[in-house]
Each structure stands twice: as C-alpha cells, then as structure tokens.
Enzyme design. Structure first.
Site, PDB file in Angstrom:
ATOM      1  N   ASP A   1       2.576  -1.584   8.331  1.00 21.60           N
ATOM      2  CA  ASP A   1       3.875  -2.226   7.401  1.00 21.60           C
ATOM      3  C   ASP A   1       3.009  -3.020   5.979  1.00 21.60           C
ATOM      4  O   ASP A   1       2.333  -3.671   6.375  1.00 21.60           O
ATOM      5  CB  ASP A   1       4.721  -3.097   7.897  1.00 21.60           C
ATOM      6  N   LEU A   2       3.514  -2.691   4.701  1.00 18.46           N
ATOM      7  CA  LEU A   2       2.757  -3.399   3.821  1.00 18.46           C
ATOM      8  C   LEU A   2       3.594  -4.817   3.447  1.00 18.46           C
ATOM      9  O   LEU A   2       4.706  -4.713   3.141  1.00 18.46           O
ATOM     10  CB  LEU A   2       2.808  -2.270   2.473  1.00 18.46           C
TER      11      LEU A   2
ATOM     12  N   ASP B   1       7.867   1.137   3.043  1.00 17.69           N
ATOM     13  CA  ASP B   1       6.322   0.826   3.130  1.00 17.69           C
ATOM     14  C   ASP B   1       5.945   0.698   4.331  1.00 17.69           C
ATOM     15  O   ASP B   1       4.961  -0.042   4.644  1.00 17.69           O
ATOM     16  CB  ASP B   1       6.387  -0.518   2.389  1.00 17.69           C
TER      17      ASP B   1
END
Ligand code: C2E
Ligand code: CA
Ligand code: CA
Length: 716
Positions: free
Chosen positions: A330-331, A373
């Site tokens: 996960d960004l 994301d």
C-alpha cells in the site's frame, strides 16, 4: 490464463465449416450445371444423330424407290409395241437398258432372268454378262424372282438391297412384258435393275440429304442399326456411316465460357462471403479478447486486476505442495498527492510505480493492482518466504525513489504486508485478507515497513476494528471530552497555555488510552471527525480563557489537505478568537511524505498567525533544516528525555544539546512530563523556557461555562 484460445479455435472451425459449405455448394452447383449441360449436349447429339439416321434411311429408301421407278418404266411394252426399222422391241429395250447401265446415272446393271433363274440377257456398266443370276446378284435374288414370277399377273414389283458381285446395290425386280414375244412361252421374264451403292452414289446421297461425311460401311458388325443396309430377308450387308455433327457439343462449347465466367464469379462471391464472415468474426473475437483482457486487467496500469488475482489464487487450491506468498503493498501518501496535484498526476505516479514493480518481479510472480494505491505480488514455489521478503523490501525501495513528474518530485512510501500459506490449506481470499492485515500492521508501525501476518496481528486488527466502531458510536453518544493541562513559563511558573488532550470515557465508565484510540481513529479514517471535535472544544475553552493560549494536537493526517484550514477558520470565527490564541502541536510524521502539501497547510496556518509546535522532539529524526522548513515556533522536548534528566548526566547533556539546536533555530523550548522540582531546575538550567507536567498540574476537564482556569497553579 488464456481465455482467447477457445474462441480462436471456434473461429477456425467456423471458417472451416464455411469453406466446406461453400465448396459443397459450389461443387454441387457446378456438378449439377455441368451434368445438366453435358446431358443436354449429349441428348442433343443423340437426337441429331437419330435425325441423321432417319435422313440416311430416307436416302436409302429414295434410292430403292428410284430403281423401282426405273424398273416399272422399262418393264412396260405398250408405247413401243410396233417393230421399228427391223429392230424388235426386245432388242431395242435391251439396247436401251445396256446404254442406261453404261451411263450409270440411274442404274448400272440389269438382267433379264427367266423364272427358272436363267440369265437371258445381262449387262453391268454397259458390258454384257453371262454368269448365272445367283452368281451375279447373290443369294437374295432367287426368292424375289420366285415371288415376282408367281404373282406377275398383278404386275408385282419387288425391290431391296443386295450384296452383288459388284458390291451393294439397290435392286428391283418386275415383269418384263416386252420379253413375252421374244421367248414365246406366254410368260414374261423378269427384269432386274440395280444401282450400285458406290462411293459416288453415297456422296450424292450425302449431298442431297445434307449428311456430312456420309460413307458406306462394309464391316457389318460395326454398322449402326439405324442406317443398316439389309437384304430383303433382314440380313445386314452393310450400312451408312457419317461424321456426327455433335451440335450439343458445339452449343456446349459456345455456352461453356459463360458458365465458367459465372462459376468464377460465384467462387469469388463465396470467397468474399467467407472472408467477410471471417473478418467480422475476427472483429468480434478481437473485441471479445479486448473485453476478456479488460476483465482481468487493470485499465490504468495494465497489470492484472483483483478479479484476475483472486481467480489465480482460487485456481491454486489443491495443486501440489507449493506455497503461495501474497505481498500486499500500500502506498503511503498517495492519497495526498492525488488530492493535492490532481488525478492525472496521481495516475502517472501509479503507472510509474506499477511499471517499476512489474520490472522488479519479472517472471518471479504475478503483479496485480487491487485497489487505488494497493498492489499485490503473488509468488508461488517452495520456501517462498525469502523471495517474498526480498521482493517486499525491493518494493519499499522502489516506492521511496522520488518520481519526477513535470516540475515535481513526488514522494510516496510503501507499507508491505506478507502472508504465506499452502493454497490447499487456505482459501485464496483469506490469504489475500491476511496479507492486507499484515500491511495495516506495517502501516501502523509508521510505514516503510514490512509485516508478516501472524495470529496476533489478526487479533489486534479485530480489536481495533471493534474500537473504530466504538469510536464512531462514542462520538455520537458524547463519550468524548477534552482535558486541559497547563504549560507554565519557566521563569515565573505562570501558566501561559493549556494543552488540549482528547479523552474517552466509555458508557461503562472505563477510559481508553488516547494513544490507542487516536491511532485507531487515524487508521480507520475517523481522525478528521475526532480532530474536529477536539478543535471545536478547544476553541470553546479558549473563548472562556482569553489570557491563555490553547495547544491542540493535530494528527499529520488531518493536515493532508487544505480543507483543514477551513476547519480552523470556522472554529476561530465561530468563537471569535484571535488566531494567536491557538497553537498547533504536531509530531514529525513520515505519513505526510509530500512536503509541498504539508508546506501549503503550514503556510496557511502561519499567514493566519497560528503558532506551530513540534511535539515529542528528540524521539524522531527532526533536523534543524526540518525545523526551519516548517517554520516551527517552538519544540516540545519529549517527556522520555525530561524524565531521564535527573537520573543520568548523559541525558542532561543530550537535553542541553537539543535545546541548543532549537535555540539556534530561534525556537522556544517546552519541557514536558515534568514530575519533580529537580527535573524542572535542571531543565531550566539547560535553557528550557516553558514547563509542562504533573508537577504543575495534571490534565483536567476543561472548565464549564462561566468557569475559568486558576491563574496560579499549585507548585507541589
Ligand atoms: P502528547 O501530545 O505528548 O501529550 C502529552 C501526554 O503526556 C499526555 O498524555 C499527558 O497526559 C501526558 N503527561 C502530562 N504530564 C505528564 C507527566 O508529568 N508525566 C507523564 N508521564 N505524562 C504526562 P495523554 O493524554 O495520554 O496523551 C497521549 C498522546 O495522545 C498525546 O501525547 C498525543 O500525542 C495524543 N493525543 C491526545 N489527545 C490528542 C488529540 O486531541 N489529538 C491528537 N492528534 N493526539 C492527541
Ligand atoms: Ca502534545
Ligand atoms: Ca508530547
């Protein structure tokens, strides 16, 4: 994962069927047309041949008729009965007949035969012959002679074709009345007149009856029955033959080019039809392929999508003893970039990261984008943990490389969760969920971290999920309130400010540690709502205590958008505060990675005259550059450092160093968590300008309307 192949083979078989059908239709039509035409042609030929046969027979009949006519002409005696210049009628007749036979126009032989088959007079081609009639005329003559002799009174005539010594000839037999006087037995002898069917005769017949190539055939076995020449008793002695005109073949020959042209046209039309069907089928197939591709691929990045990942995971169940590792990435900070710079920039960042990830993983596994994301790498094999962890840390390194888009260096980070299991032990969805949970744990650790799934992480997640629900409900039920703790000036210990601290007392009277519920609120997106509540409560309290500043703790997540400034503006305006009464305490945070967003919010606060304090200084990595960049007005020396000050010289030296750094940057220093006078004294010596701690007052419920905080606090 090749859904196109089935469609492909079905298209091939469809085209094959089409071609087959076309060939069948073309072949069938062609066959029928050719069969019909050639049938028609040969029937035409046959009819023409029959007609020619009829003509040939007519020609033969005409020839026979002519010798009969001549015979009857020469057999009469009436008009020439009187002797002429001493020459008897008989002699004249014989002389005429001989002359006629010599000419050969209408006949070329004659015989005068007695009823006993004696040759009385004979002449062939003008030459006298004396052989017996049988010898001359063949075996067919005798029965006719007998017949005519028996019936001569009725002036009978017989005729027919006979195979004579000089070839086939049309022969007629009749009573020669003028011979009675000559031989005197009262009975006429019989006149035999014949015309040979020789080549010139046949040629003439062909000319007269328009039969091309007409000729005499003497091979009796090969003679065409239609044009056979028979003796009176039926024996075939020869025949007529001709070169068939084959008008059917001629017509066919003329007609065929048109048929060929039509057939070519049909073939081209069929080929065109098959091609058109194939092309349109291909188009349908292409679009199917595209939608099949779209169904399993993420449109933006071209990676596999969640559906593809899940189906791959499901397909693993029950296959071998291999392990599957799901790496959930996960960004951190992506949402802020997306909100601040716009979606286009966000998309470019995602594409860039996706491309990097795909390159990183290569053939080692499957890369999918499973959310805005969020990315997943799936690795399958034996002992995949090492590969998974190395990919996870590579993904973190990849994410931390700033991505240059236009004039901006976009910075994100990644939190990575890893879950490993044997697919037969665990459903694919569950493995994905576990990696997701682990990822959350990594995020909680501050991002840029890897967490491997464990039961404890799961239990913790469940507890926190429950707490998130409880926070939402608690906010509605009024279970939250604020406590305020004084901050005093080091010089005279006068309170100058209050730190506002969130408190939660559940309905059952138990309290929850703020660190706990704040982090849950941050994690589950409730921090904005909770933060708004605290800010508004703080402003209400500030309204009642105009002489004190109020420090509000703001989570970095609240500062991720410019909307925060509106919230601050509203709270200040509603309570009629001056902006310098509000101070904001924020901790260093790596969650806000993109400096420019934070900078914009910070600048907004500064232009409004709101002071900024860096909380928990000494625990993080904050440098002088960082302090200057965000234009902090003060730092708060963390309570763990202050607590140690009295206990070790080392920590005092450390505290002094930090104070010096802050002072060099022109900042005030607040020492927090002071519980003893000794700590206060030492920290004062170290240069701290303000104090906060139980020594000066614990956090207390904010005074109600009408109440104000005591100006001087007990110094204990
Ligand atoms: P913090 O900002 O460092 O807050 C100071 C903490 O130190 C408070 O803990 C306070 O009760 C405690 N404290 C004050 N004096 C002493 C002392 O003499 N000795 C010791 N040992 N502790 C002292 P609290 O209230 O439990 O809050 C914990 C943390 O939760 C805060 O740390 C802050 O980071 C966070 N927090 C509390 N309220 C809010 C809030 O409204 N918003 C946000 N974002 N965070 C909050
Ligand atoms: Ca604080
Ligand atoms: Ca603090």
């Amino acid at each position: 994962m090749k859904p196109a192949t089935a469609a492909q083979s079905s298209s091939h078989s469809l085209v094959a069927i089409l071609i087959l059908v076309s060939l069948l239709v073309l072949g069938g039509t062609g066959g029928v047309v050719f069969y019909a035409l050639s049938g028609l042609a040969s029937r035409t030929n046959q009819i023409d041949n029959e007609l020619t046969g009829q003509a040939a027979r007519a020609a033969l009949r005409a020839m026979e008729q002519r010798v009969r006519d001549i015979n009857s002409e020469f057999s009469r005696s009436d008009n020439l009965s009187a002797p002429h210049r001493g020459v008897s009628l008989f002699e004249r007749r014989v002389a005429d007949l001989c002359a006629g036979a010599r000419f050969g126009v209408n006949f070329d032989l004659f015989l005068l035969v007695s009823d006993q088959m004696r040759n009385l007079v004979g002449c062939i081609d003008g030459k006298r012959v004396r052989s017996p009639p049988n010898e001359l005329m063949g075996r067919a003559l005798a029965p006719i002679i007998r017949d005519v002799a028996a019936t001569y009174k009725r002036n009978t005539q017989r005729s027919g074709f006979m195979l004579t010594k000089v070839g086939i000839a049309a022969v007629s037999v009749g009573p020669a009345w003028w011979s009675i006087a000559e031989f005197g037995n009262g009975v006429p002898n019989l006149l035999v007149i014949g015309k040979r069917l020789d080549d010139s005769m046949v040629k003439r017949m062909g000319r007269d009856f328009s039969i091309t190539g007409l000729k005499l055939a003497t091979d009796t076995k090969a003679v065409n029955a239609a044009a056979a020449i028979r003796e009176p008793d039926g024996r075939i002695i020869g025949g007529l033959a001709w070169s068939p005109r084959q008008p059917g073949d001629i017509a066919l020959g003329q007609f065929l080019p048109t048929v060929y042209a039509n057939f070519m046209f049909l073939t081209v039309a069929f080929a065109g039809m098959v091609a058109a069907v194939w092309i349109s089928f291909r188009a349908v197939q292409d679009s199917n392929r595209q939608s099949a591709h779209a169904a399993v691929h993420d449109a933006l990045t071209g990676l596999a999508n969640r559906a593809a990942l899940v189906s791959t995971l499901e397909s693993l169940a029950g296959k071998g003893q291999e392990e599957a590792a799901v790496i959930y990435i996960d960004l951190d900070g992506f949402k802020e970039i997306n909100d601040f710079y716009g979606h286009e920039m966000g998309d470019r960042l995602l594409k860039g990261f996706a491309a990097g990830l795909a390159m990183l993983v290569g053939s080692k596994g499957l890369v999918a984008r499973v959310g805005g994301d969020e990315f997943v790498i799936l690795v399958i094999g034996n002992r995949v943990e090492r590969t998974a962890l190395s990919l996870a840390s590579s993904a973190i390194s990849l994410s931390s490389e700033p991505l240059r888009v236009d004039a901006h260096d976009l910075k994100v980070a990644a939190s990575v969760g890893v879950a490993i299991a044997k697919p037969q032990d665990l459903a694919g969805e569950e493995l994905l969920r576990r990696a997701d949970i682990a990822m959350y744990d990594a995020k909680r650790k501050g991002g840029c971290a890897i967490a491997v799934y464990s039961g404890a992480i799961d239990a913790e997640l469940k507890r926190r999920l429950q707490m998130a629900d409880d926070i939402r409900a608690g906010l509605k039920a009024g279970e939250f309130w604020i406590a305020c703790q004084p901050i005093v000036r080091a010089g005279d210990l006068k309170p100058v400010a209050m730190e506002v601290l969130a408190r939660w007392t559940r309905a059952d009277g138990t309290t929850v540690d703020p660190r706990d519920f704040i982090s849950v609120a941050e994690e589950h997106g409730i921090i904005d709502e909770l933060g708004k509540f605290v800010l508004e409560e703080a402003c209400t309290a500030a309204k009642r205590n105009r002489t004190l500043r109020f420090n509000v703790n703001i989570s970095a997540l609240q500062m991720r958008s410019l909307a925060f400034l509106d919230l601050v503006d509203n709270a200040i305006i509603q309570n009629g505060l001056s902006t310098d009464q509000l101070q904001i305490e924020m901790t260093e945070s790596r969650l806000l990675l993109d400096g420019s967003i934070l900078m914009s919010v910070v600048e907004g606060l500064k232009t409004r005259g709101i002071r900024l304090i860096l909380d928990d200084f000494g625990t993080g990595y904050a440098s002088i550059a960082y302090l200057r960049q965000f234009q902090f007005d003060a730092i708060k020396l963390d309570k763990t450092i202050c607590a140690e000050v009295g206990k070790s010289v080392n920590s005092l030296t450390m505290a002094q160093g930090m104070v010096l750094v802050a002072k060099a940057a022109g900042l005030e220093v607040v020492a927090e968590g002071i519980e003893t006078k000794e700590q206060a004294n030492l920290l004062k010596l170290a240069g701290c300008t303000f104090f906060q701690g139980y020594l000066f007052g614990p956090p207390q419920a904010a005074p109600q309307a009408g109440q104000i905080y005591p100006q001087r606090l007990p110094t204990g």
